[in-house]
Design an enzyme around this catalytic site. Structure first.
Site, PDB file in Angstrom:
ATOM      1  N   ASP A  24      -1.532   1.584  -3.572  1.00  0.00           N
ATOM      2  CA  ASP A  24      -2.278   0.442  -4.379  1.00  0.00           C
ATOM      3  C   ASP A  24      -3.699   0.914  -4.683  1.00  0.00           C
ATOM      4  OD1 ASP A  24      -2.911   0.417  -1.435  1.00  0.00           O
ATOM      5  OD2 ASP A  24      -3.357  -1.639  -1.378  1.00  0.00           O
ATOM      6  N   SER A  47       0.747  -1.170   0.052  1.00  0.00           N
ATOM      7  CA  SER A  47       0.112   0.072   0.179  1.00  0.00           C
ATOM      8  C   SER A  47       0.713   1.298   0.071  1.00  0.00           C
ATOM      9  CB  SER A  47      -0.783   0.029   1.209  1.00  0.00           C
ATOM     10  OG  SER A  47      -1.738   1.164   1.103  1.00  0.00           O
ATOM     11  N   GLU A  51     -12.926   5.577   6.349  1.00  0.00           N
ATOM     12  CA  GLU A  51     -11.957   6.292   7.259  1.00  0.00           C
ATOM     13  C   GLU A  51     -11.560   7.529   6.832  1.00  0.00           C
ATOM     14  OE1 GLU A  51      -9.532   2.491   9.048  1.00  0.00           O
ATOM     15  OE2 GLU A  51      -9.014   2.807   7.035  1.00  0.00           O
ATOM     16  N   ALA A  52     -10.968   8.318   7.793  1.00  0.00           N
ATOM     17  CA  ALA A  52     -10.654   9.565   7.481  1.00  0.00           C
ATOM     18  C   ALA A  52      -9.531   9.576   6.208  1.00  0.00           C
ATOM     19  CB  ALA A  52     -10.122  10.484   8.882  1.00  0.00           C
ATOM     20  N   ARG A  58      -0.270   5.148  18.258  1.00  0.00           N
ATOM     21  CA  ARG A  58      -0.471   6.512  17.795  1.00  0.00           C
ATOM     22  C   ARG A  58      -1.388   7.097  18.882  1.00  0.00           C
ATOM     23  NH1 ARG A  58       1.403   5.123  12.951  1.00  0.00           N
ATOM     24  NH2 ARG A  58       0.845   3.431  11.764  1.00  0.00           N
ATOM     25  N   ARG A 117      -3.825   4.468  20.749  1.00  0.00           N
ATOM     26  CA  ARG A 117      -4.403   3.217  20.196  1.00  0.00           C
ATOM     27  C   ARG A 117      -2.897   2.609  19.826  1.00  0.00           C
ATOM     28  NH1 ARG A 117      -4.413   3.080  14.623  1.00  0.00           N
ATOM     29  NH2 ARG A 117      -5.082   0.926  14.496  1.00  0.00           N
TER      30      ARG A 117
END
Ligand code: 16G
Ligand code: MG
Length: 547
Positions: A283, A66, A376-377, A510, A501
């Protein structure tokens, strides 16, 4: 002869590095490409078993890392409807990747076959592909050995985007069903999405050029093919950062992750006011948009902005279609900007839920909704139409031309959306469709709400596994007492919000923070990161205090 007779011999060609422990994380295995040979070989074996457990349906294997650096690579399995691998199999992947000998590889296969009650007489089917990374060919060869060892009927889709492989798998497994998903080829993909797009925008005013930063990844050649297939001024694009030949360029200073994390335009792109820009990741399963205002200030339209745009459009179409009892809902993660969540709840009045980070978690929540938009943001997301919603739409007998038009548009939108997974190209066509239909500039789209300033930091700690979370990762339950400290820091700042998290893809923790002003937000982020560092075994440099 045992079904696994050839496995040990093939496995011996791909020995596991003894000093590495592999883990099937949020998005499969991911680490330095050259170290992944044994893992990819074994992923091939597991894909075969998974196919047999699904009575011979096709399972996908994607070789990609990715948005990571070019030296990394990764592998993940795609389940039979094109969705992420069922979670209960992730443990099998980790187990087999860490088997220390060839005979242990065979033993683990045998035990999975027994546990899952697999009929070994079924011929397995696997579809695979890779991105443009230099370690791709080596890993592909290892995968092919794994597939040969179990006599798999294998299809190589070459160098395609991750969502294209998901699409192919779904197409292959629905080919003879009452609702085939599409033709499992690149041109089938381009035709399906391109035609749906043209149906939706036909007759509307033409948009200006869209400048696409393809992260020097696989999205570049693929989006060019999509544009050729559409062949219409409605999709007038210019591809920047489309160099997949020169080593060392993939994802460097460009791509959706870079733009989102740094809140700035990618290398090689000078933003012109009223210009239209977007970035894919390496990706092409993420997309973000951005523009410069008249003062040259950069503005980001991230996954939250895309989900609110899409949810609004779908909500209005459902209303125009006169379908009662059909609710559009939005799934976000804790990273969603607080302003977007308030906007969805208070202005759009749509239900919204939080899921844990990682596509599979959002996907499963969206499946529970009638029409569920999840993003997701960071720009990964899609829309799912629940089978009940499809039935309700099919049952409508339109009473007016406007109602008939709304229903037709909903069907076309469903054809435009890659329901198997978030897809930068399909999402781009979706956004383009909505902007064209509304006649909106990026600035007009951006006007719906204003993001709160936010900051994402990374803290390296001795052991990230001591970090445990609850409530869709919004609260820490371990290390004990740390959440109390976070809460007391958050309370000091108007509109403050912060959570901690463990990363699912990197050996780090993070820290996210947002607050009413940029300075408050940064102070909060660094204060929380400092607390994590001090109280939970920080390593290296303490996160620099914000001055
Ligand atoms: C992976 C996930 C992405 C998530 C990110 C979080 C998939 C396909 N991708 O890239 O959804 O946002 O991990 O990374 O699931 P982190 O756990 O390191 O913060
Ligand atoms: Mg990606």
């Amino acid at each position: 002869m045992s079904a696994f007779a050839q496995v040990a011999e093939y496995s011996a060609k791909h020995p596991k590095p003894s000093d590495i422990t592999f883990e099937y994380g949020t998005a499969g295995f991911r680490t330095i490409g050259e170290t992944l040979e044994s893992t990819v070989f074994r992923a091939g074996l597991l894909a075969a078993l998974r196919s047999q457990s699904k009575h011979g349906q096709v399972i996908g294997v994607m070789i990609t890392a990715s948005h990571n650096h070019e030296r990394d690579n990764g592998v993940k399995l795609v389940d039979s409807m094109g969705e992420m691998l069922q979670q209960s199999w992730e443990g099998y992947c980790t187990d087999i990747a860490n088997a220390s000998s060839d005979s242990q590889v065979v033993d683990i296969l045998a035990s999975i076959a027994q546990l899952e009650g697999i009929d070994m007489s079924i011929r397995p089917k696997v579809a695979y592909a890779r991105d443009t990374r230099p370690s791709g060919p080596l890993l592909q060869a290892a995968l092919e050995d794994g597939l040969a060892a179990l006599d798999v009927e294998a299809t190589n889709f070459g160098i395609v985007t991750t969502p294209q492989l998901h699409y192919f798998v779904r197409c292959l497994n629905t080919a003879n069903s009452p609702s085939p998903y599409g033709e499992p080829t690149e041109s089938g993909y381009n035709t399906k999405y391109g035609q749906a797009f043209l149906r939706l925008v036909d007759g509307k005013p033409l948009p200006s050029t869209l400048h696409i930063d393809a992260a020097n990844g696989v999205g570049a050649p693929q989006v060019r093919k999509l544009a050729d297939a559409i062949g219409s001024p409605y999709f007038n694009i210019e591809v920047n950062n489309g160099d997949t030949d020169t080593l060392g360029k993939l994802n460097i200073d460009c791509g959706a992750d870079y733009v989102k994390s740094n809140q700035r335009s990618p290398v090689g792109t000078t933003l012109v006011p009223s210009g239209r820009y977007c970035s894919f990741d390496g990706d092409a399963d993420r997309i973000v948009y951005y523009y410069a205002d008249d003062h040259g200030i950069f503005h980001l339209l991230d996954g939250d902005k895309i989900s609110t745009l899409v949810a609004t459009y779908l909500r209005d179409l459902v209303a125009a279609a006169g379908v009662t009892d059909l609710q559009v809902g939005v799934v976000q993660t804790a990273y969603a900007n607080g302003s977007s969540t308030s906007y969805i709840k208070d202005t759009l009045r749509l239900p919204t839920v939080f899921a844990k980070t990682g596509v599979k978690h959002l996907h499963h929540e969206a499946e529970k909704m009638s029409i569920g938009a999840y993003f997701e943001a960071n720009g990964h997301g899609t829309v799912l139409f629940n089978p009940c919603a499809v039935e309700k739409l099919q049952a409508v007998r339109p009473a007016t031309p406007a109602q008939a038009d709304a229903i037709n548009r909903l069907w076309a939108l469903r054809d435009l959306i890659n329901e198997s997974v978030g897809d930068a190209m399909s999402d781009m066509l979706l956004v383009e469709t909505i902007l064209i239909c509304k006649g909106w500039t990026l600035e007009q789209w951006d006007a719906a709400y204003t993001d709160l300033p936010s900051r994402l930091l990374k803290v390296v700690v001795n052991d990230r596994n001591i970090f445990k979370t609850t409530d869709a990762e919004q609260k820490l339950t371990s290390p004990l007492g740390l959440q109390g400290v976070v809460d007391s820091l958050v309370a000091k700042f108007p509109k403050g919000r912060s959570f901690v998290r463990p990363s699912g893809t990197e050996d780090a923790v993070r820290v996210y923070a947002e607050a009413a002003t940029r300075s408050d937000c940064d102070q909060l982020a660094y204060a929380v990161a400092g607390a994590v560092f001090d109280k939970a075994g920080g390593r290296g440099d303490r996160p620099a205090e914000f001055l």
